[in-house]
Scaffold this motif. Structure first.
Motif, PDB file in Angstrom:
ATOM      1  N   ALA A 112       0.833  -1.203   0.000  1.00  0.00           N
ATOM      2  CA  ALA A 112       0.000   0.000   0.000  1.00  0.00           C
ATOM      3  C   ALA A 112       0.869   1.254   0.000  1.00  0.00           C
ATOM      4  CB  ALA A 112      -0.937  -0.006   1.209  1.00  0.00           C
ATOM      5  N   ALA A 113       1.931   1.240   0.808  1.00  0.00           N
ATOM      6  CA  ALA A 113       2.836   2.398   0.851  1.00  0.00           C
ATOM      7  C   ALA A 113       3.538   2.581  -0.486  1.00  0.00           C
ATOM      8  CB  ALA A 113       3.854   2.213   1.979  1.00  0.00           C
ATOM      9  N   LEU A 114       3.895   1.487  -1.142  1.00  0.00           N
ATOM     10  CA  LEU A 114       4.545   1.580  -2.440  1.00  0.00           C
ATOM     11  C   LEU A 114       3.607   2.199  -3.479  1.00  0.00           C
ATOM     12  CD1 LEU A 114       6.993   0.929  -4.225  1.00  0.00           C
ATOM     13  CD2 LEU A 114       5.987  -1.325  -4.631  1.00  0.00           C
ATOM     14  N   GLU A 115       2.342   1.774  -3.487  1.00  0.00           N
ATOM     15  CA  GLU A 115       1.381   2.335  -4.431  1.00  0.00           C
ATOM     16  C   GLU A 115       1.113   3.811  -4.134  1.00  0.00           C
ATOM     17  OE1 GLU A 115       0.403   0.944  -7.068  1.00  0.00           O
ATOM     18  OE2 GLU A 115       1.199  -1.063  -6.664  1.00  0.00           O
ATOM     19  N   GLN A 116       1.112   4.175  -2.869  1.00  0.00           N
ATOM     20  CA  GLN A 116       0.964   5.586  -2.521  1.00  0.00           C
ATOM     21  C   GLN A 116       2.139   6.397  -3.053  1.00  0.00           C
ATOM     22  OE1 GLN A 116      -1.460   7.215  -1.195  1.00  0.00           O
ATOM     23  NE2 GLN A 116      -2.757   5.748  -0.131  1.00  0.00           N
ATOM     24  N   TYR A 117       3.330   5.830  -2.963  1.00  0.00           N
ATOM     25  CA  TYR A 117       4.514   6.493  -3.496  1.00  0.00           C
ATOM     26  C   TYR A 117       4.396   6.666  -5.005  1.00  0.00           C
ATOM     27  CZ  TYR A 117       9.263   6.555  -5.421  1.00  0.00           C
ATOM     28  OH  TYR A 117      10.372   6.825  -6.157  1.00  0.00           O
ATOM     29  N   PHE A 118       3.970   5.601  -5.709  1.00  0.00           N
ATOM     30  CA  PHE A 118       3.787   5.703  -7.155  1.00  0.00           C
ATOM     31  C   PHE A 118       2.730   6.755  -7.498  1.00  0.00           C
ATOM     32  CE2 PHE A 118       5.206   1.019  -7.709  1.00  0.00           C
ATOM     33  CZ  PHE A 118       6.518   1.430  -7.727  1.00  0.00           C
ATOM     34  N   ALA A 119       1.653   6.795  -6.724  1.00  0.00           N
ATOM     35  CA  ALA A 119       0.595   7.782  -6.971  1.00  0.00           C
ATOM     36  C   ALA A 119       1.123   9.197  -6.797  1.00  0.00           C
ATOM     37  CB  ALA A 119      -0.587   7.530  -6.035  1.00  0.00           C
ATOM     38  N   THR A 120       1.975   9.394  -5.811  1.00  0.00           N
ATOM     39  CA  THR A 120       2.534  10.722  -5.583  1.00  0.00           C
ATOM     40  C   THR A 120       3.464  11.123  -6.728  1.00  0.00           C
ATOM     41  OG1 THR A 120       2.477  10.232  -3.216  1.00  0.00           O
ATOM     42  CG2 THR A 120       3.707  12.166  -3.885  1.00  0.00           C
ATOM     43  N   GLU A 121       4.213  10.170  -7.255  1.00  0.00           N
ATOM     44  CA  GLU A 121       5.073  10.456  -8.405  1.00  0.00           C
ATOM     45  C   GLU A 121       4.237  10.850  -9.619  1.00  0.00           C
ATOM     46  OE1 GLU A 121       7.960  10.980 -11.193  1.00  0.00           O
ATOM     47  OE2 GLU A 121       8.135  10.961  -9.007  1.00  0.00           O
ATOM     48  N   GLU A 122       3.117  10.160  -9.838  1.00  0.00           N
ATOM     49  CA  GLU A 122       2.233  10.530 -10.944  1.00  0.00           C
ATOM     50  C   GLU A 122       1.602  11.896 -10.692  1.00  0.00           C
ATOM     51  OE1 GLU A 122       2.133   9.062 -13.700  1.00  0.00           O
ATOM     52  OE2 GLU A 122       3.238   7.267 -13.121  1.00  0.00           O
ATOM     53  N   ALA A 123       1.301  12.198  -9.431  1.00  0.00           N
ATOM     54  CA  ALA A 123       0.774  13.526  -9.110  1.00  0.00           C
ATOM     55  C   ALA A 123       1.809  14.604  -9.416  1.00  0.00           C
ATOM     56  CB  ALA A 123       0.357  13.578  -7.642  1.00  0.00           C
ATOM     57  N   ARG A 124       3.078  14.291  -9.181  1.00  0.00           N
ATOM     58  CA  ARG A 124       4.123  15.260  -9.522  1.00  0.00           C
ATOM     59  C   ARG A 124       4.173  15.481 -11.040  1.00  0.00           C
ATOM     60  NH1 ARG A 124       8.471  15.750 -12.014  1.00  0.00           N
ATOM     61  NH2 ARG A 124       8.363  13.565 -12.648  1.00  0.00           N
ATOM     62  N   ARG A 125       4.076  14.398 -11.810  1.00  0.00           N
ATOM     63  CA  ARG A 125       4.052  14.539 -13.264  1.00  0.00           C
ATOM     64  C   ARG A 125       2.845  15.344 -13.719  1.00  0.00           C
ATOM     65  NH1 ARG A 125       3.111   9.882 -15.949  1.00  0.00           N
ATOM     66  NH2 ARG A 125       3.588  11.039 -17.849  1.00  0.00           N
ATOM     67  N   SER A 126       1.709  15.099 -13.086  1.00  0.00           N
ATOM     68  CA  SER A 126       0.505  15.854 -13.436  1.00  0.00           C
ATOM     69  C   SER A 126       0.691  17.335 -13.122  1.00  0.00           C
ATOM     70  CB  SER A 126      -0.701  15.289 -12.680  1.00  0.00           C
ATOM     71  OG  SER A 126      -1.887  15.996 -13.021  1.00  0.00           O
ATOM     72  N   THR A 127       1.318  17.625 -11.981  1.00  0.00           N
ATOM     73  CA  THR A 127       1.591  19.016 -11.630  1.00  0.00           C
ATOM     74  C   THR A 127       2.529  19.654 -12.641  1.00  0.00           C
ATOM     75  OG1 THR A 127       1.296  18.521  -9.271  1.00  0.00           O
ATOM     76  CG2 THR A 127       2.498  20.530  -9.824  1.00  0.00           C
ATOM     77  N   GLN A 128       3.513  18.896 -13.099  1.00  0.00           N
ATOM     78  CA  GLN A 128       4.461  19.439 -14.069  1.00  0.00           C
ATOM     79  C   GLN A 128       3.766  19.748 -15.391  1.00  0.00           C
ATOM     80  OE1 GLN A 128       8.385  17.632 -14.422  1.00  0.00           O
ATOM     81  NE2 GLN A 128       8.166  17.568 -16.643  1.00  0.00           N
ATOM     82  N   ILE A 129       2.920  18.831 -15.862  1.00  0.00           N
ATOM     83  CA  ILE A 129       2.200  19.072 -17.117  1.00  0.00           C
ATOM     84  C   ILE A 129       1.259  20.265 -16.966  1.00  0.00           C
ATOM     85  CG2 ILE A 129       0.518  18.087 -18.717  1.00  0.00           C
ATOM     86  CD1 ILE A 129       1.765  15.353 -18.159  1.00  0.00           C
ATOM     87  N   SER A 130       0.586  20.350 -15.829  1.00  0.00           N
ATOM     88  CA  SER A 130      -0.310  21.488 -15.595  1.00  0.00           C
ATOM     89  C   SER A 130       0.473  22.794 -15.548  1.00  0.00           C
ATOM     90  CB  SER A 130      -1.081  21.289 -14.283  1.00  0.00           C
ATOM     91  OG  SER A 130      -1.914  20.153 -14.356  1.00  0.00           O
TER      92      SER A 130
END
Length: 481
Positions: free
Chosen positions: A154-172
């Protein structure tokens, strides 16, 4: 004793594969298989393995000034910096959770001296007792039912989700900088147009005033001409304010002052953006970082169900230490001072007023919530791309029509000016031609800005844009930032 420890280790190894996490099944995509506009490109099987991959922003944006500003924003924007720090934080949380799977080892040293009064001493005299110890200890929870592994996953998936959120922030951020830059350029173009139009109005007003002074033009014509001049002055002040506000908004997004060596911007009509391919199949939206983040959140919720299930079963922990124990500090390492302790512990939940069942129910509800959010993310993305593709077609027609309207207004203005100067038509027709031309030119700049920003939004909706790329038959094109 050694045989008992070996037996427990073997049992732990054999049961280590036990996991109570439900099998993950990706939810059905709740959208159509193609955009409403249809499929514009053949499948990969018909193009010799051609597929699509995320396109970097440098390939999409042609304007050198815009590229320079985007790079400054990527280096200095505080929201993006916060998103990157959040990734590091969740990575640390994952490492913390993963560490629980391994035994913890510690070294301890302890010493005590105590005076015992006469009334409590067995000899009737006060005594001083001393005790010194040095030990190395270990503790380990045997993860027989996968509780710790579930929490780790669960912690690993949360980490992956946060990395994708960072990519989303960068694209935005890239899209926001592009839109702010294009708005700044459009308002500067409107400001220049207004300044030129004001000069034309002022020249026309001076001509009308001379005609009025000699009794040729009426007071009404002079008043109408003056109204046009004052209206242009109002617009001039408005655009000066908008240009300043646009610059301030762009500076905030950059997180830094505008570069002094900023490259020369391209004109809005110079195609500052690369065209994105249309008609992409909807399943490619799985590459969007916000959708990937939602799926990782769903997987984390799925893993939490496994941890909640494992809580119903016994937990076994092992604690052991070995070292020396002596009443004198100088004799701690003498022969015969060795000591050891082995303390296995098993805990079986019997009654907790339904807390474990409620915790499992909560985990399952959270998974259902994440399923709904994942499906909503896909639906939102599908609509954004469909809107962008629809806007592309209609804006092309609208811009072409607006160009034609500007050309017609220029012809109307030239004819009206010639007829007014020769005395064929009144000043009213000439003023109407001036206003029509000014309005058409303004509308062209505004429509062109809307067209460009819609392309930027389509780039954002596609998760960073798309470009044709040849990949293997079973390979996937890797995302780029």
């Amino acid at each position: 004793m050694r045989q008992s420890l070996l037996s427990l280790a073997v049992a732990a190894t054999l049961l280590g594969g036990c996991s109570l996490i439900p099998d993950y099944q990706r939810p059905e995509t709740p959208v159509a298989d193609a955009w409403p506009q249809g499929q514009a490109y053949p499948p990969a099987s018909e193009t010799g393995g051609e597929s699509t991959a995320l396109q970097g922003w440098r390939e999409f944006f042609h304007d050198p000034a815009l590229r320079q500003l985007i790079q400054v924003a990527l280096d200095n924007n505080r929201d993006l910096r916060t998103a990157a720090l959040n990734v590091e934080a969740y990575q640390a949380l994952y490492r913390i959770q993963r560490a629980d799977l391994f035994p913890s080892v510690s070294a301890d040293a302890d010493g005590t001296r105590q005076r015992i009064p006469e009334r409590l001493s067995q000899t009737g005299d006060s005594t001083i007792s001393s005790q010194y110890s040095a030990t190395i200890g270990t503790s380990w929870e045997l993860d027989l039912f996968g509780r710790l592994r579930s929490l780790r996953d669960a912690a690993l998936e949360q980490y992956f989700a946060t990395e994708e959120a960072r990519r989303s922030t960068q694209i935005s951020l890239i899209a926001s900088v592009a839109n702010a830059y294009l708005t700044w350029q459009a308002d500067q173009a409107l400001l220049e147009l207004t300044e030129e139009t004001l000069q034309t109005y002022e020249a026309s007003y001076a001509l009308t005033k001379r005609s009025h002074d000699v009794g040729v033009a009426s007071a009404l014509a002079l008043s109408q001409s003056r109204t046009s001049v004052e209206s242009a002055r109002v617009r001039l002040a408005q655009y000066k304010r908008l240009v300043a506000e646009d610059r301030n908004a762009l500076t905030l997004l950059l997180g830094h002052n505008l570069p002094e060596d900023l490259a020369k911007p391209l004109d809005l009509d110079a195609e500052p953006l690369n065209e994105l391919p249309a008609g992409l199949p909807s399943e490619l939206l799985q590459r969007r970082p916000d959708i990937l983040a939602a799926e990782h959140q769903l997987k984390a919720a799925n893993a939490n169900i496994g941890a909640a299930r494992a809580a119903f079963f016994p937990s076994i922990s092992l604690t052991a230490n070995a070292g020396t124990l002596s009443p004198d500090l100088s004799g701690m390492f003498d022969a015969g001072s060795g000591t050891w302790l082995f303390s296995p512990r098993i805990s079986l939940p019997i009654f907790n007023a339904g807390a474990l069942k409620a915790n499992l129910d909560y985990a399952e509800v959270q998974k259902n919530v994440q399923v709904a959010q994942y499906e909503k993310a896909i639906q939102t993305a599908f609509r954004e791309v469909a809107d962008g593709l629809a806007a592309r077609t209609t804006y092309r027609e609208q811009i072409q029509a607006q160009y034609d309207l500007v050309a017609a207004s220029q012809d109307y203005y030239r004819l009206a000016e010639r007829r007014y100067q020769t005395g064929i038509d009144s000043n009213l027709t000439f003023l109407d031609a001036q206003r029509s031309l000014f309005s058409a030119q303004q509308a062209l700049i505004i429509d062109r800005l809307a067209q460009l920003t819609s392309e930027v939004e389509l780039y954002k909706a596609l998760g960073g844009g798309w470009i044709e790329q040849r990949v293997g038959q079973t390979g996937e094109a890797a995302p780029q930032s």
